[in-house]
Design an enzyme around this catalytic site. Structure first.
Site, mmCIF file in Angstrom:
data_model
loop_
_atom_site.group_PDB
_atom_site.id
_atom_site.type_symbol
_atom_site.label_atom_id
_atom_site.label_comp_id
_atom_site.label_asym_id
_atom_site.label_seq_id
_atom_site.Cartn_x
_atom_site.Cartn_y
_atom_site.Cartn_z
ATOM 1 N N CYS A 243 0.829 -1.205 0.000
ATOM 2 C CA CYS A 243 0.000 0.000 0.000
ATOM 3 C C CYS A 243 0.869 1.263 0.000
ATOM 4 C CB CYS A 243 -0.982 -0.042 1.166
ATOM 5 S SG CYS A 243 -2.398 1.062 0.959
ATOM 6 N N HIS A 328 -3.909 -5.241 0.020
ATOM 7 C CA HIS A 328 -3.540 -5.749 1.345
ATOM 8 C C HIS A 328 -3.580 -7.271 1.375
ATOM 9 C CE1 HIS A 328 -3.572 -2.039 3.942
ATOM 10 N NE2 HIS A 328 -4.063 -1.576 2.800
ATOM 11 N N GLU A 330 -2.667 -9.218 3.710
ATOM 12 C CA GLU A 330 -3.054 -9.739 5.030
ATOM 13 C C GLU A 330 -4.579 -9.833 5.160
ATOM 14 O OE1 GLU A 330 -3.848 -5.537 5.512
ATOM 15 O OE2 GLU A 330 -2.232 -6.629 4.545
#
Length: 362
Positions: A243, A328, A330
């Site tokens: 990001c 992202h 995660e």
């Protein structure tokens, strides 16, 4: 219930009901389309300085628990809801969202026409907005600048070490999410979380095997004084940028960034991996993107593109072990399709050390 108002820089006014703290604030108005994960969203430090609108109409139905925070506190300027649940039902819930906002000192508005708010942002782009007790626009200082230096506000001030037997990762905290750290620890890595402005000399003293640059709030160009150090660090160690970290690496190597009309914020953004042609669903939260034409093809190859608007979603250095993604991996909240990116990063580190690795597929 106390009345409150959302005032937009464009001149639009939306009545609502006050929730959370009683303060009045000005921030950048944005929206998120995710249907679940409101606790993770509200504790994402990338929202620092912003007033965030939930598109999903019912928020708070499972309350607030002790496990889902991505950061120790809510960093948002304010938050907007259509329907905020007052009586959550979940065995892990310890408080309501309203109580949580009050304790956190963050103001909000409920019963807002969030569909109309989102339409305004989609048509006019992100803009200044104010949460106030009064509908009087003349009481708002619209010349007041939006909050600045948000990364310095949300980053840690000291190094923290999390022990592990695997590769040692220096994780730059521009506003990192807990799930990023957990993803590395789950693979056995030793992780040292470092402040956002840590120098290349300080990193060298840590002797890391790899470096990860996290997500974070604000315009990446505000961190221009750090670009030289970022280039030194990333050219010395295998690196993964996520990001804001992706944007900073691109800028450090001479690319440019621009601002989207209303950004990408949600848990179902399709991204195409150019090497394989596969499309993955991703979780995203950003306003700025790397400008495609500014990427020097002698340094980087574009590895991912956004299916909806064609914007750059990832870069791969042609000669150095540097990978970046705008989304992202995660995925908290969101789909974990691209979680193996962390495994690829660890394999990249092992390859750099001359160790035997396994092929990561997803």
């Amino acid at each position: 219930m106390k009345k409150g108002y959302l005032l937009l820089e464009s001149g639009q006014l939306f009545p609502g009901v006050r929730v959370g703290a009683s303060s009045s604030v000005i921030g950048e108005l944005v929206f998120n389309t995710s249907m679940t994960g409101y606790q993770e969203i509200m504790t994402d430090p990338s929202y620092a300085g912003q007033i965030m609108t939930f598109c999903y109409p019912l928020i708070g139905n499972y309350g607030v628990n002790l496990h889902d925070n991505e950061n120790a506190k809510i960093q948002m300027q304010g938050v907007l809801f259509s329907n905020l649940c007052e009586l959550p039902s979940h065995y892990q819930s310890i408080k309501t969202v309203d109580e949580w906002l009050k304790q956190s000192g963050v103001p909000g508005l409920a019963t807002i026409d969030t569909r109309a708010v989102v339409k305004a942002v989609r048509e006019r782009g992100t803009m200044k907005a104010a949460i106030s007790d009064s509908p009087d626009f003349s009481l708002i200082d619209w010349k007041q600048p939006l909050p600045q230096d948000m990364v310095a506000k949300v980053s840690t001030s000291k190094m923290t070490v999390y022990e592990g037997e695997g590769p040692h990762i220096a994780l730059f905290d521009y506003g990192y999410k807990k799930s990023m750290l957990k993803a590395l620890l789950a693979e056995g890595c030793k992780v040292t979380v470092v402040p956002f402005d840590t120098s290349s000399a300080a990193i060298a003293e840590l002797h890391p095997d790899g470096v990860m640059l996290s997500n974070g709030p604000g315009d990446p160009i505000q961190l221009q004084p750090l670009f030289g150090e970022i280039k030194k660090i990333t050219s010395s160690y295998p690196t993964l940028g996520i990001c804001l970290g992706h944007q900073l690496i691109a800028l450090a190597y001479g690319a440019k960034t621009g601002k989207l009309l209303f950004g990408h914020r949600g848990a179902n953004h399709p991204v195409k991996e150019l090497k394989t042609g596969k499309v993955w669903m991703t979780s995203q939260n950003h306003s700025y993107v790397v400008e495609k034409e500014s990427v020097n093809s002698q340094n980087f190859s574009i590895s991912y593109l956004n299916v909806n608007d064609g914007s750059v979603e990832g870069l791969s250095h042609n000669t150095l072990p540097i990978e970046t993604v705008q989304f992202h991996p995660e995925a908290h909240p969101g789909p974990d399709d691209t979680h193996p990116i962390f495994l690829k990063f660890i394999d990249m580190i092992k390859q750099n050390k001359g160790e035997v690795t396994h092929a990561v597929t997803y």
